[in-house]
Design a protein around this motif. Sequence first.
Motif, PDB file in Angstrom:
ATOM      1  N   UNK A  36       0.831  -1.208   0.000  1.00 29.16           N
ATOM      2  CA  UNK A  36       0.000   0.000   0.000  1.00 29.16           C
ATOM      3  C   UNK A  36       0.865   1.258   0.000  1.00 29.16           C
ATOM      4  N   UNK A  37       1.895   1.279   0.833  1.00 29.70           N
ATOM      5  CA  UNK A  37       2.798   2.434   0.903  1.00 29.70           C
ATOM      6  C   UNK A  37       3.458   2.685  -0.451  1.00 29.70           C
ATOM      7  N   UNK A  38       3.984   1.633  -1.069  1.00 29.69           N
ATOM      8  CA  UNK A  38       4.643   1.782  -2.361  1.00 29.69           C
ATOM      9  C   UNK A  38       3.668   2.218  -3.445  1.00 29.69           C
ATOM     10  N   UNK A  39       2.456   1.675  -3.401  1.00 33.67           N
ATOM     11  CA  UNK A  39       1.465   2.076  -4.390  1.00 33.67           C
ATOM     12  C   UNK A  39       1.120   3.555  -4.236  1.00 33.67           C
ATOM     13  N   UNK A  40       0.871   3.976  -3.012  1.00 31.11           N
ATOM     14  CA  UNK A  40       0.514   5.379  -2.783  1.00 31.11           C
ATOM     15  C   UNK A  40       1.662   6.319  -3.131  1.00 31.11           C
ATOM     16  N   UNK A  41       2.889   5.885  -2.900  1.00 32.45           N
ATOM     17  CA  UNK A  41       4.061   6.692  -3.243  1.00 32.45           C
ATOM     18  C   UNK A  41       4.098   6.984  -4.743  1.00 32.45           C
ATOM     19  N   UNK A  42       3.589   6.069  -5.548  1.00 32.62           N
ATOM     20  CA  UNK A  42       3.563   6.258  -6.999  1.00 32.62           C
ATOM     21  C   UNK A  42       2.245   6.862  -7.484  1.00 32.62           C
ATOM     22  N   UNK A  43       1.137   6.441  -6.904  1.00 32.84           N
ATOM     23  CA  UNK A  43      -0.175   6.855  -7.405  1.00 32.84           C
ATOM     24  C   UNK A  43      -0.484   8.315  -7.089  1.00 32.84           C
ATOM     25  N   UNK A  44      -0.188   8.767  -5.880  1.00 31.63           N
ATOM     26  CA  UNK A  44      -0.533  10.148  -5.514  1.00 31.63           C
ATOM     27  C   UNK A  44       0.172  11.159  -6.414  1.00 31.63           C
ATOM     28  N   UNK A  95       4.121  12.968 -12.308  1.00 29.78           N
ATOM     29  CA  UNK A  95       4.898  11.756 -12.586  1.00 29.78           C
ATOM     30  C   UNK A  95       4.321  10.556 -11.867  1.00 29.78           C
ATOM     31  N   UNK A  96       5.209   9.709 -11.403  1.00 36.01           N
ATOM     32  CA  UNK A  96       4.785   8.462 -10.773  1.00 36.01           C
ATOM     33  C   UNK A  96       4.902   7.321 -11.759  1.00 36.01           C
TER      34      UNK A  96
END
Length: 135
Positions: free
Chosen positions: A65-73, A80-81
Amino acid sequence: TMGWDFSRVRYLGTSSQKMYDIEWQSGKRATIAIGETKAKFFPFHLTLISDAEPVHFSIKAFLALKNMLTEVIPFIAGKGGNVPPVDSLLNCEVAALAGLKSEMSGGKFVSLSEVDESVKYDGAAYESTYGKKAK
């Protein structure tokens, strides 16, 4: 990599988990088991068996979840992301719905093009079972 170009899905039945046969447009196939086991709750565990070798993944839910949010937000904010193409994400969801439609129709193969708005997951039922156990 197998890719996201799923073609059709077939529900195979249930033992302690629901089993599905997924076919890609290239003809490659995989069998997946989804759901909790009777003995223990195993979220985010995956075993893949290919022509080369079996591989087991154990995904740490919080890190995922942390890694996904780091890219998605940043992606949502237009900054970017590293997010997969939306079509690939949607294709995974449509494949899941094809599996549900196959289950509702007695296990016949369902192509992704056969999925329409009549096929839906029951979010309230999900929350009452899996969601509560995950808390």
